[in-house]
Design an enzyme around this catalytic site. Structure first.
Site, mmCIF file in Angstrom:
data_model
loop_
_atom_site.group_PDB
_atom_site.id
_atom_site.type_symbol
_atom_site.label_atom_id
_atom_site.label_comp_id
_atom_site.label_asym_id
_atom_site.label_seq_id
_atom_site.Cartn_x
_atom_site.Cartn_y
_atom_site.Cartn_z
ATOM 1 N N TYR A 354 -10.038 -23.150 -13.743
ATOM 2 C CA TYR A 354 -9.610 -22.344 -14.886
ATOM 3 C C TYR A 354 -8.439 -21.467 -14.460
ATOM 4 C CZ TYR A 354 -10.486 -19.505 -19.167
ATOM 5 O OH TYR A 354 -10.400 -18.863 -20.384
ATOM 6 N N CYS A 355 -7.327 -21.567 -15.184
ATOM 7 C CA CYS A 355 -6.153 -20.711 -14.977
ATOM 8 C C CYS A 355 -5.661 -20.823 -13.536
ATOM 9 C CB CYS A 355 -6.502 -19.267 -15.362
ATOM 10 S SG CYS A 355 -5.081 -18.146 -15.397
ATOM 11 N N VAL A 356 -5.581 -19.697 -12.798
ATOM 12 C CA VAL A 356 -5.048 -19.726 -11.451
ATOM 13 C C VAL A 356 -5.901 -20.596 -10.541
ATOM 14 C CG1 VAL A 356 -6.279 -17.613 -10.834
ATOM 15 C CG2 VAL A 356 -4.314 -18.297 -9.503
ATOM 16 N N GLY A 358 -7.272 -23.295 -11.512
ATOM 17 C CA GLY A 358 -6.838 -24.646 -11.845
ATOM 18 C C GLY A 358 -5.556 -25.015 -11.105
#
Length: 622
Positions: A354-356, A358
Site C-alpha cells: 500500500y502506497c510507499v 507498494g
C-alpha cells in the site's frame, strides 16, 4: 461582472449610508443592541479566555518553551515561497488594479441589487438571492440571509478566482516552481476565507450570540490543547481504543524484529486458500487503516474470503532507528515473506503493498527476481502505489533544497522526523477539508469533537527514520531513479523493475491527490508479467477502504489492451460498488487450491507459541 458599473464614488457613498440595511436579514429589522444585564456574561467570557491563555503561557515557560511542531507544518519555507509569489504577481500593475476595482464594483452592484440596495435595486426578486459565485464552504443559507455576508463571501470568491488566474498566467519556465507557486497561492487564499474570522462568519456570530460567548471559551480550550500537542485534533481522542473498537480482528503477533511485528489473523472458515496473503502497509501511517471498525475492515473481509492473512505492523521510529534506510525496509519485506513461507510450509505467498510500501514491494520483487527468488511471490497487489514519480502529484511541491534542508533541522537531534510534521503536510494538501473546516468547527463554533474512526487513524501519527525519509524524497520523488534500470542498489543488488514477471493487480483512486491515478498507471509500463489495472472511485484512502456492504462509489476495468491511461479510461467499463470482490476473484484465479484451516493456520493454537494478541504493541507505541 463584465457589465460597466455606475459611478464608483456615488455607489460607495450610498453603500456606507445604509449599515442597518446591510446587516438586516431579508424582511427583518436589524438586531437590537445587547442588553445591559448581558455585560456580566460577556465580561466573564473575556476573563476566562484570558486566563486560559495565561495558563498556557505559564505551562510553556515551565516546560522551557519546548519547541512543538506547527499544526500547519514548517511555515518558514512557505513564507519565503509566498513572498516570492506575491512579488511575482502583477498586483501593482495599474491595469490589474483597475480591472480588479471595476470587477469588484460590478459584483457589489449586482449582489446588492438582489437585496433592493444600490443603483440596481430593481434586480431584487422573490425568494433567496441567486448569487453569481458558488462554493460549498458558503452553502449555508445564513451566508445569503444578510447583504453584508453575501457581499463579503462573494467578494472573497471573486478575488480568489482572480489571484489563482494570475498564478496560472505566470511564465516561470520551471514546472516545479509553477506548482509550488500554485500551491502556495491556494494555501494562502484558503486561509483568508471570511469563514475563518468570527466577525465575517454569520454562523459564528449566531452561535456566539446564542451561547453568550461560551462557544468561544470552548474554542479557546480546543485551540490551546492542540497547541500543546502540536497537532490539529479532528475527533474525540477518547472515542477509540485499539483492540476494543478499532483494529479488533482476532489474531496473534507471531514474529517480531526491531523494525516490525508480523501479525497472523485467525481463520473464520473451515477451509482456506493454500497460498497465504502478506500485507505491507505504509510505515508513514498505522497499519489499522485496513482494520478499522469491523464493517470497514479489509483484513476481516479478506479472512472471511478464506485467506490466511498476515500483516506487517511497522515500528514508529525512535532514536534507535536513526540509521534505518530503504534497504532495511526491503530486507524486512523479504524476511516477512520467508517467515510466512517457513511457518506455513508453502512455496509462495500473495502480497499487497500500500502506497510507499507498494513502491518498496516493487523494489523487493525486482531484487528477488535478480537473485532468482521470484517464485516466492505468487502475486503482487499494489494499492495506490507509484514507481515513476515524474508526475507524482502535489507532494512534489514539498521537495526542493530548502525543504530537504528543513528536514535535517527538524531531525538533527533525534535522527527521526516527528510524525506530526508529516501529518501537517498531508493536511495541507486538503486544507479546506482537513484544516480550515476544523478551525471553524473546533475553535470558532466550539463544537464537541465527533467520533469518526478514519479521522482518528489520520491523526494517529507515526515517526519516520530521517535518513530513510530524506533519501526517499531525493532518489525517488526528486530524481526518479527507481524507473531507471540499475540506477538504485538495495542490499547490494541493483534494482531493475523490468525483471519483474510476477502477476500484478494495480489499483488506483480516481480522485487520489497523493498518488494520482495517471501516475500509478505508469507501473503498467515497467512490469513484464501479466497485469490487471483497476480504477476505483474516490481517493487515496476511501478508494481503498470501500467494503461491499457500504454500497458506495464504483470502479472501472478495461479488458482491452491500453498503452496509456487515457486509452484505459476511454474503453473502461464502470461497475457500481466496491472493487474488493473483483480482486478476490483475481486472487482465486491465480491459485484456488484449498486446505483445512488447522495447525499453524490457527495462530496461537496447540503447539504454536505467539508473542501477543493482535493488534500488537508496536501499533500502540507513541
Amino acid at each position: 461582472m463584465n457589465e460597466k458599473p455606475s459611478d464608483p464614488g456615488s455607489f460607495i457613498v450610498e453603500l456606507f449610508k445604509m449599515p442597518q440595511t446591510l446587516f438586516a436579514p431579508i424582511g427583518a429589522a436589524a438586531d437590537p443592541a445587547p442588553k445591559a444585564q448581558d455585560l456580566a456574561q460577556w465580561t466573564s467570557v473575556a476573563q476566562r479566555m484570558q486566563m486560559l491563555w495565561f495558563d498556557f503561557q505559564r505551562e510553556q515557560i515551565a516546560a522551557n518553551a519546548q519547541k512543538m511542531p506547527s499544526m500547519l507544518g514548517d511555515p518558514g519555507n512557505w513564507l519565503g515561497i509566498m513572498q516570492g509569489w506575491v512579488k511575482a504577481l502583477p498586483l501593482s500593475s495599474p491595469d490589474t488594479q483597475k480591472k480588479m476595482w471595476e470587477d469588484s464594483l460590478a459584483l457589489w452592484e449586482g449582489v446588492l441589487g438582489q437585496y433592493g440596495i444600490g443603483p440596481k435595486a430593481g434586480q431584487a426578486g422573490e425568494g433567496a438571492p441567486d448569487l453569481p459565485l458558488k462554493d460549498r464552504r458558503f452553502a449555508d443559507p445564513k451566508w445569503r440571509d444578510q447583504p453584508f455576508y453575501a457581499l463579503v463571501h462573494q467578494t472573497y470568491l471573486m478575488l480568489a478566482e482572480q489571484v489563482m488566474a494570475m498564478v496560472d498566467a505566470l511564465e516561470t519556465n520551471d514546472p516545479a516552481r509553477t506548482e509550488q507557486l500554485r500551491f502556495a497561492a491556494r494555501t494562502l487564499v484558503e486561509a483568508l476565507s471570511p469563514a475563518h474570522f468570527p466577525l465575517t462568519n454569520p454562523l459564528v456570530v449566531e452561535k456566539t450570540l446564542a451561547t453568550r460567548g461560551e462557544n468561544l471559551v470552548s474554542g479557546m480550550e480546543h485551540l490551546l490543547g492542540d497547541l500543546q500537542r502540536g497537532q490539529l485534533t479532528h475527533v474525540d481522542p477518547e472515542a477509540f481504543k485499539l483492540g476494543e473498537n478499532i483494529a479488533t480482528t482476532p489474531g496473534k503477533v507471531v514474529h517480531q524484529t526491531p523494525l516490525y511485528q508480523l501479525i497472523q489473523y485467525s481463520p473464520t472458515t473451515d477451509k482456506v486458500l493454500e497460498v497465504p496473503l502478506v500485507i505491507f502497509p505504509p510505515w508513514i501511517n498505522r497499519f489499522y487503516i485496513l482494520d478499522l471498525s469491523p464493517q470497514k475492515s479489509f483484513i476481516r473481509w479478506a479472512v472471511e474470503q478464506g485467506l490466511t492473512v498476515f500483516v506487517v505492523s511497522w515500528k514508529s521510529a525512535d532514536e534507535s532507528m536513526a540509521d534505518v534506510v530503504w534497504d532495511d525496509y526491503i530486507r524486512a519485506q523479504i524476511e516477512a515473506i520467508d517467515t510466512v513461507r517457513e511457518r506455513l510450509g508453502v512455496k509462495s505467498v500473495h502480497t499487497i503493498g500500500y502506497c510507499v510500501a507498494g513502491t518498496t514491494l516493487a523494489a523487493t520483487l525486482a531484487l528477488m527476481a535478480r537473485r532468482g527468488e521470484a517464485k516466492k511471490v505468487k502475486s503482487a497487489t499494489f494499492f495506490t502505489a507509484q514507481v515513476d514519480f515524474e508526475n507524482s502529484g502535489e507532494l512534489k511541491v514539498f521537495i526542493d533544497d530548502k525543504q530537504l534542508a528543513s528536514l535535517d533541522r527538524l531531525s538533527e537531534q533525534t535522527g527521526y522526523l516527528d510524525g506530526r510534521y508529516m501529518a501537517a503536510t498531508f493536511n495541507l494538501l486538503r486544507g479546506n477539508d482537513l484544516i480550515w473546516n476544523y478551525v471553524v468547527k473546533n475553535y470558532l463554533l466550539g463544537e464537541d469533537y465527533p467520533a469518526f474512526d478514519l479521522l482518528h487513524w489520520n491523526g494517529d501519527v507515526t515517526n519516520l527514520p530521517a535518513k530513510w525519509h530524506k533519501a526517499y524524497l531525493k532518489d525517488l520523488y526528486r530524481d526518479n531513479k527507481l524507473v531507471v534500470p540499475d540506477a538504485m542498489i538495495a542490499d547490494g543488488t541493483p534494482i531493475d523493475l523490468t525483471r519483474i514477471e510476477t502477476p500484478a493487480y494495480i489499483q488506483a483512486g480516481r480522485e487520489d491527490h497523493i498518488a494520482p491515478a495517471a501516475s500509478v498507471w505508469k507501473l503498467m509500463h515497467h512490469l513484464r508479467g501479466p497485469k490487471t489495472f483497476l480504477l476505483a472511485g474516490s481517493g487515496h484512502i476511501a478508494g481503498v477502504v470501500n467494503p461491499p456492504s457500504a454500497r458506495k462509489y464504483q470502479y472501472w476495468t478495461n479488458e482491452a489492451p491500453a498503452d496509456t491511461f487515457d486509452q484505459f479510461i476511454a474503453g473502461a467499463t464502470e461497475s457500481p460498488g466496491s472493487w474488493w470482490p473483483h480482486w478476490i476473484e483475481w486472487i482465486r484465479a491465480c491459485d484456488d487450491a484449498e486446505l483445512a484451516a488447522k495447525g499453524k493456520r490457527v495462530p496461537g493454537g496447540k503447539g504454536d507459541t505467539a508473542i501477543e494478541d493482535a493488534p500488537g504493541s508496536y501499533v500502540k507505541a507513541r
